[in-house]
Design an enzyme around this catalytic site. Structure first.
Site, mmCIF file in Angstrom:
data_model
loop_
_atom_site.group_PDB
_atom_site.id
_atom_site.type_symbol
_atom_site.label_atom_id
_atom_site.label_comp_id
_atom_site.label_asym_id
_atom_site.label_seq_id
_atom_site.Cartn_x
_atom_site.Cartn_y
_atom_site.Cartn_z
ATOM 1 N N VAL A 1 0.860 -1.179 0.000
ATOM 2 C CA VAL A 1 0.000 0.000 0.000
ATOM 3 C C VAL A 1 0.900 1.234 0.000
ATOM 4 C CG1 VAL A 1 -1.824 1.264 1.213
ATOM 5 C CG2 VAL A 1 -1.752 -1.255 1.317
ATOM 6 N N GLU A 2 0.690 2.098 -0.977
ATOM 7 C CA GLU A 2 1.386 3.379 -1.034
ATOM 8 C C GLU A 2 0.354 4.457 -0.740
ATOM 9 O OE1 GLU A 2 3.659 6.229 -4.355
ATOM 10 O OE2 GLU A 2 3.024 4.196 -4.901
ATOM 11 N N ILE A 3 0.671 5.336 0.188
ATOM 12 C CA ILE A 3 -0.188 6.488 0.420
ATOM 13 C C ILE A 3 0.690 7.713 0.213
ATOM 14 C CG2 ILE A 3 0.064 6.409 2.935
ATOM 15 C CD1 ILE A 3 -3.090 7.402 2.730
#
Length: 137
Positions: A129-131
């Site tokens: 997950v990249e935020i």
């Protein structure tokens, strides 16, 4: 540059195959403040989703019955980027407070609309997950 028309406007939802729908739902609620949704599919089968902004992530496990699913649904094969609703420093502080280990970040990246400042972590099934937040010029 292509002269062909593009028929897609935006992403509505994506689907993750997970080991445990409840554990995954709790993780995304805790990590990113997403909201759970329960609904019935077209054939009446139970479905689960995580809502955020104008999008959602549908969750399925190996037992999920639906006529339209990936040919080979695979645990931990997701790798996606979400744009933060708050400054990335606030997300970083929250993830640290929740004990969610970072894989990388903050690091510079390039998004669909320009430069990003990104954080990376993994969900319970190992999906990356990249935020990120867009960097103001």
């Amino acid at each position: 540059m292509s002269t062909r028309p593009c028929f897609a406007a935006r992403i509505d939802h994506l689907v993750l195959t997970v080991t445990n729908i409840e554990a995954t739902t709790q993780f995304y609620e805790r990590a990113l403040g997403m909201t759970r949704e329960f609904f019935r599919g077209p054939e009446g089968q139970p479905r689960h989703a995580l809502l955020f902004g104008n999008q959602k992530i549908n969750l399925q496990d190996a037992a999920t019955e639906t006529p339209t699913k990936a040919r080979v649904p695979t645990l931990g094969s997701g790798d996606f980027c979400l744009i933060s609703a708050v400054p990335i420093a606030q997300v970083l502080a929250h993830l640290n407070a929740e004990g969610i280990a970072l894989e990388a970040g903050p690091v510079p990246r390039r998004g669909a609309l320009g430069p990003l400042n990104s954080l990376y972590f993994r969900d319970p099934d190992g999906n990356l997950v990249e935020i990120a937040e867009y960097v103001q010029a």
